[in-house]
Design a protein around this motif. Structure first.
Motif, PDB file in Angstrom:
ATOM      1  N   ASN A 280       0.885  -1.230   0.028  1.00 19.22           N
ATOM      2  CA  ASN A 280      -0.029  -0.153  -0.109  1.00 19.22           C
ATOM      3  C   ASN A 280       0.963   1.554  -0.065  1.00 19.22           C
ATOM      4  O   ASN A 280       0.518   2.309  -0.852  1.00 19.22           O
ATOM      5  CB  ASN A 280      -0.964  -0.110   1.242  1.00 19.22           C
ATOM      6  N   ARG A 321      -6.821   2.675  -4.459  1.00 19.08           N
ATOM      7  CA  ARG A 321      -7.010   3.764  -3.595  1.00 19.08           C
ATOM      8  C   ARG A 321      -6.355   3.354  -2.302  1.00 19.08           C
ATOM      9  O   ARG A 321      -6.875   2.945  -1.508  1.00 19.08           O
ATOM     10  CB  ARG A 321      -8.327   4.274  -3.602  1.00 19.08           C
ATOM     11  N   SER A 326      -4.572   7.625  -5.703  1.00 17.93           N
ATOM     12  CA  SER A 326      -5.241   6.481  -6.806  1.00 17.93           C
ATOM     13  C   SER A 326      -4.375   6.209  -7.924  1.00 17.93           C
ATOM     14  O   SER A 326      -3.629   7.058  -8.482  1.00 17.93           O
ATOM     15  CB  SER A 326      -6.591   7.221  -7.412  1.00 17.93           C
ATOM     16  N   THR A 427     -12.620  -1.411  -7.895  1.00 16.57           N
ATOM     17  CA  THR A 427     -11.414  -0.702  -6.821  1.00 16.57           C
ATOM     18  C   THR A 427     -10.938  -1.752  -5.765  1.00 16.57           C
ATOM     19  O   THR A 427     -11.734  -2.615  -5.450  1.00 16.57           O
ATOM     20  CB  THR A 427     -12.145   0.489  -6.062  1.00 16.57           C
ATOM     21  N   THR A 429      -8.360  -1.468  -2.178  1.00 15.00           N
ATOM     22  CA  THR A 429      -7.888  -0.543  -1.333  1.00 15.00           C
ATOM     23  C   THR A 429      -6.933  -1.259  -0.213  1.00 15.00           C
ATOM     24  O   THR A 429      -6.360  -0.316   0.361  1.00 15.00           O
ATOM     25  CB  THR A 429      -9.158  -0.144  -0.302  1.00 15.00           C
TER      26      THR A 429
END
Length: 725
Positions: A280, A321, A326, A427, A429
């Protein structure tokens, strides 16, 4: 079936081979891959204007190509190529005989009579002491021909087609002159200077997209925090001191983006993170640098904490995201990518291409109507696999591009073009930090050698920051900048690729040495004495940890089970899955095999990987391939119920069935082959063999990797002095 979109991404990369203390390149691979891979991989597309492709170029590679093109890069291999053959010292001759056969023998030496003759004259299994004893057998013209052939065999077939001089050298074959040798080197360096321009031309005309990797090819998530390794492998042993420097990851990313802009005139849109390593935090940093898309392996998608489980999701882009950022993400099809990287090199090129295209269409049928524009991402090294193909992969690639050009149901794409036309609708995350190898970081951290290298990196970095803080006059000086540059170079992933038990090569010591030289140079740049520990090798003496020789006769019960601990205890053993080089094959049918014998029988045992089901077993045929003293092979095949379908011995002239009571499968495969059935000649001394696995009559793996196992003819004395692998 709706149209399928296919994105090839060829990753071109070499670490920084220049020794910062001498400015001499320790290894020649930038120069040699330049003439064998980097130019022609783009140039081949000139003949296929409908094929779109993507190339990822690592800045550490581009810097070195530029230095070679300008005549600034020197390496020992180059210097000993250019030196007149009649002026070579004995030590230089020994170096040449030890190192100038570093190529894939099957495809880059054996097809050329003179090169093969020189190899046989030196010997296939040899060492420095033996070479010194044979120096007098080599004439000046032998060394000159070897100087030429080592460089000539790394010339792609493209150059034979387009360069009359290079084609003439191949045709001449021997008795080269010093002028011819020097001209060959001149052309090498000229090619190094053409590579970037060729990519620019193809990108400017819209046929390829060029993406980038962080400057020195670091593992970004581990630079941000070595504890990220615990996300995929919670119990992994980590370095003594945690390394956590997000600012270094930012430097590596931004330096790459800036360098790309200087070379190509605009910012890159895509970034392949080194080894597909992502987290991430790393993804957020990539997005913050203005990058629009990145890619990694399917293992990261299916291991994500968001819980993606439907395999059809692999064939669509995602929008990641994280941290307010993004980023578009693609996930490589592991099986398809590995098929090109590891499997198809052993197949007939026509069969390989047909298989690849059939797999593409099967995916299209599998995806069905679940997504309007299915995208298949095939991402792999664009350099290391081709030496395992005949004709350097030229036959495979030309057939592949021909068939794709003629197939209206498959459209090859530049990644940015596809994303502009079909923006992600899904999406994600929360990624689990990992890489393209097994979805974790086990290749680069966790082993004592890997952890030692991280500890040395931490020690050096901490010393540098503390010293600059205590000596502010050095701030922003040339000495400080040079020190940091060497520290960043030491953060590259390639050094740890060769630490630990995952991979090994004939150059392990050189990689270890270059890594420590970068750290030593950090201290020298600021006028400080490096710690003594940095002068000691991290890499232990190479060991063939996955190969063990037999220790005595064995007499196993052929029932497909480990009847007792002792029946295979004294057998030879080979653990597969560690190919030993710059490539890394993850999925294999075999986990390991044992072999042994007594005076009457040769025995083999195959242990299957956990991926093999009874259903998939029926697609496989296992081979024991004898190369000496007689060429023949044993074929073993079972049904999905475990019944023997095939147990035969085949030579070039005949095939005969063997006694099926001598082969069995339950938990493992066991087989006994009587020596009398092998019909070896009476006066043989050694037996040489390898094993392979076919799937639906096409070879998918062979072990040992690029080698064989040799053992002495069984005798009551059981002398294994000649055993080697």
């Amino acid at each position: 079936m709706k149209k399928i979109y296919l994105a090839f991404l060829w990753h071109q990369h070499q670490p920084m081979y220049k020794n910062p203390s001498t400015n001499v390149y320790e290894l020649p691979w930038v120069r040699l891959h330049a003439t064998k891979d980097y130019y022609d991989m783009v140039a081949i597309l000139d003949d296929y204007p409908n094929i779109k492709s993507n190339f990822n170029l690592v800045p550490s590679l581009l810097v070195q190509l530029d230095e070679y093109a300008k005549g600034l890069a020197k390496d020992k291999f180059l210097e000993l190529t250019l030196k007149s053959a009649d002026e070579l010292t004995n030590d230089e001759k020994v170096f040449i005989l030890l190192n100038f056969f570093m190529a894939n023998w099957d495809n880059m030496i054996f097809p050329y009579n003179r090169y093969l003759q020189l190899l046989e004259k030196r010997g296939r299994q040899t060492n420095e002491a033996e070479i010194r004893k044979t120096l007098n057998y080599f004439k000046v013209e032998d060394f000159r021909d070897l100087q030429v052939w080592f460089n000539l065999t790394w010339m792609d077939p493209y150059w034979r087609k387009t360069d009359e001089f290079i084609d003439g050298l191949y045709n001449k074959g021997r008795d080269f002159t010093e002028d011819e040798k020097n001209e060959l080197v001149r052309k090498q360096l000229e090619i190094c200077g053409k590579i970037v321009q060729k990519h620019k031309e193809a990108q400017d005309r819209g046929q390829i997209e060029v993406s980038i990797t962080p400057f020195y090819h670091p593992i970004l998530p581990l630079l941000c925090d070595t504890n990220a390794a615990h996300q995929a492998t919670p119990n992994m042993a980590l370095p003594a001191k945690r390394f956590s420097h997000t600012e270094d990851a930012v430097w590596q990313i931004n330096k790459a983006v800036k360098y790309y802009e200087e070379v190509f005139g605009h910012k890159p849109k895509g970034m392949w993170p080194s080894e597909g390593s992502i987290s991430n935090e790393a993804a957020s940093l990539i997005a913050d640098a203005g990058i629009k898309w990145t890619a990694t392996d399917e293992a990261i998608l299916f291991g994500a904490k968001d819980g993606v489980s439907d395999r059809r999701a692999l064939f669509r882009p995602f929008n990641l995201r994280v941290g307010g950022s993004s980023l578009n993400m693609l996930f490589r099809d592991h099986g398809l990518s590995d098929s090109i990287g590891f499997v198809y090199s052993r197949w007939d090129s026509e069969d390989a291409v047909n298989d690849f295209i059939n797999k593409i269409k099967n995916i299209g049928n599998f995806v069905g109507n679940s997504y309007d524009a299915p995208l298949i991402s095939v991402i792999l090294d664009g350099e290391n696999c081709w030496e395992y193909y005949k004709n350097d992969g030229w036959d495979f690639l030309t057939k592949l591009y021909e068939k794709l050009s003629a197939d209206n149901s498959i459209e090859t794409v530049r990644i940015s073009d596809y994303l502009e036309k079909f923006p992600p609708k899904n999406t994600i995350t929360n990624l689990t930090a990992g890489s393209w190898i097994n979805g974790n970081f086990g290749v680069w951290i966790g082993h004592p050698e890997d952890n030692a290298s991280w500890d040395y990196l931490t020690m050096t970095r901490d010393f540098l920051t503390d010293f600059i803080e205590k000596n502010p006059a050095l701030k922003d000086s040339q000495q400080e900048k040079e020190a940091w540059e060497n520290l960043y170079a030491a953060e590259g992933s390639d050094w740890n690729w060769w630490y630990g038990d995952d991979h090994s090569s004939g150059n392990d010591a050189a990689f270890d040495y270059i890594y420590r030289q970068h750290l030593i140079k950090v201290y020298e740049c600021i006028g400080q004495r490096p710690p003594d520990i940095l002068y000691k090798s991290i890499k232990n003496a190479p060991k063939k940890y996955n190969v063990f020789k037999p220790t005595s006769f064995i007499n196993p019960v052929i029932d497909g089970k480990v009847t007792s601990f002792f029946e295979w205890k004294n057998a030879g053993f080979y653990e597969v899955g560690h190919s030993g080089g710059s490539m890394h094959q993850v999925s294999t049918a075999l986990k390991s095999f044992h072999y042994g014998f007594n005076m009457d029988n040769f025995y083999v045992r195959f242990d299957l990987s956990g991926d093999i089901t009874m259903k998939s077993l029926e697609e496989l045929t296992f081979y024991i391939i004898f190369l000496n003293p007689l060429k023949c092979k044993i074929a073993i095949k079972f049904s999905s119920e475990g019944n023997v379908v095939k147990f035969t011995l085949k030579t070039d002239f005949s095939e005969k069935a063997l006694d099926v009571s001598n082969v069995s499968f339950s938990k493992i495969i066991e087989a006994a082959i009587p020596f009398k059935d092998l019909e070896f000649p009476q006066n043989y001394e050694n037996v040489e063999f390898t094993v392979s696995v076919d799937k639906n009559d096409l070879e998918i793996e062979r072990w040992p990797y690029q080698s064989t196992i040799v053992f002495a003819k069984p005798s009551e004395k059981f002398n294994f002095l000649s055993w080697t692998v």
